[in-house]
Design a protein around this motif. Structure first.
Motif, PDB file in Angstrom:
ATOM      1  N   PRO A   1      13.227  79.008 -31.316  1.00 39.85           N
ATOM      2  CA  PRO A   1      14.024  79.111 -30.083  1.00 39.85           C
ATOM      3  C   PRO A   1      14.781  77.808 -29.830  1.00 39.85           C
ATOM      4  N   ARG A   2      16.012  77.929 -29.321  1.00 36.00           N
ATOM      5  CA  ARG A   2      16.809  76.745 -28.979  1.00 36.00           C
ATOM      6  C   ARG A   2      16.425  76.266 -27.588  1.00 36.00           C
ATOM      7  N   LYS A   3      16.493  74.973 -27.369  1.00 35.74           N
ATOM      8  CA  LYS A   3      16.184  74.394 -26.058  1.00 35.74           C
ATOM      9  C   LYS A   3      17.128  74.918 -24.982  1.00 35.74           C
ATOM     10  N   SER A   4      18.399  75.100 -25.345  1.00 32.03           N
ATOM     11  CA  SER A   4      19.401  75.524 -24.368  1.00 32.03           C
ATOM     12  C   SER A   4      19.617  77.040 -24.380  1.00 32.03           C
ATOM     13  N   GLY A   5      18.702  77.784 -24.970  1.00 34.76           N
ATOM     14  CA  GLY A   5      18.798  79.234 -25.033  1.00 34.76           C
ATOM     15  C   GLY A   5      19.304  79.701 -26.381  1.00 34.76           C
ATOM     16  N   GLY A   6      18.889  80.872 -26.772  1.00 35.21           N
ATOM     17  CA  GLY A   6      19.271  81.420 -28.065  1.00 35.21           C
ATOM     18  C   GLY A   6      18.212  81.143 -29.116  1.00 35.21           C
ATOM     19  N   THR A   7      18.569  81.402 -30.351  1.00 41.09           N
ATOM     20  CA  THR A   7      17.656  81.266 -31.480  1.00 41.09           C
ATOM     21  C   THR A   7      18.364  80.541 -32.612  1.00 41.09           C
ATOM     22  N   THR A   8      17.616  79.719 -33.329  1.00 40.55           N
ATOM     23  CA  THR A   8      18.143  79.065 -34.527  1.00 40.55           C
ATOM     24  C   THR A   8      17.405  79.609 -35.741  1.00 40.55           C
ATOM     25  N   VAL A   9      18.160  79.968 -36.769  1.00 36.73           N
ATOM     26  CA  VAL A   9      17.598  80.336 -38.062  1.00 36.73           C
ATOM     27  C   VAL A   9      17.974  79.201 -39.003  1.00 36.73           C
ATOM     28  N   TYR A  10      16.984  78.640 -39.690  1.00 39.04           N
ATOM     29  CA  TYR A  10      17.271  77.489 -40.551  1.00 39.04           C
ATOM     30  C   TYR A  10      16.501  77.538 -41.852  1.00 39.04           C
ATOM     31  N   THR A  11      17.011  76.812 -42.835  1.00 37.26           N
ATOM     32  CA  THR A  11      16.371  76.706 -44.138  1.00 37.26           C
ATOM     33  C   THR A  11      15.615  75.379 -44.210  1.00 37.26           C
TER      34      THR A  11
END
Length: 116
Positions: A66-76
């Motif tokens: 989860p992102r701190k400012s809302g939303g989602t991060t997908v990462y490698t």
């Protein structure tokens, strides 16, 4: 003990990736895309696509956060590529970042585009 080691490794990986991602976010994204699909659906689709070993080989790991400012991060691993998936009034925005403009970055972008 083994579970503890895995949890510790994941925490360290997230910490290193976090600083790389924060630095990348100060610059323009490699590509900005939009979707009419829900944020979680898009994020899970991207994660699944980036985990395809037939396409990305043994380095086919992808993580959701989860992102701190809302939303989602997908990462490698090492945040070589990552995408911020953010819900906005007009739909879902995807900000794709890549450390290098190479074949792998383009392949991850193509996999991401199938989730729109």
């Amino acid at each position: 003990m083994r579970i503890l080691m895995v949890a510790l490794a994941a925490t360290l990986l997230a910490g290193c990736a976090g600083s790389v991602m924060d630095d990348a976010r100060t610059k323009a994204p490699y590509k900005v895309l939009t979707s009419d699909k829900a944020e979680k659906v898009v994020a899970q689709c991207v994660q699944f696509g980036w985990q395809d070993e037939a396409v990305f080989g043994v380095d086919a790991a992808a993580y959701l956060e989860p992102r701190k400012s809302g939303g989602t991060t997908v990462y490698t691993r090492s945040a070589e590529s990552f995408v911020d998936v953010i819900t906005e009034a007009s739909g879902t925005t995807l900000n794709y970042y890549a450390q290098k403009d190479d074949f792998v970055a383009k392949r991850r972008l193509a996999a991401l585009a199938t989730c729109l």
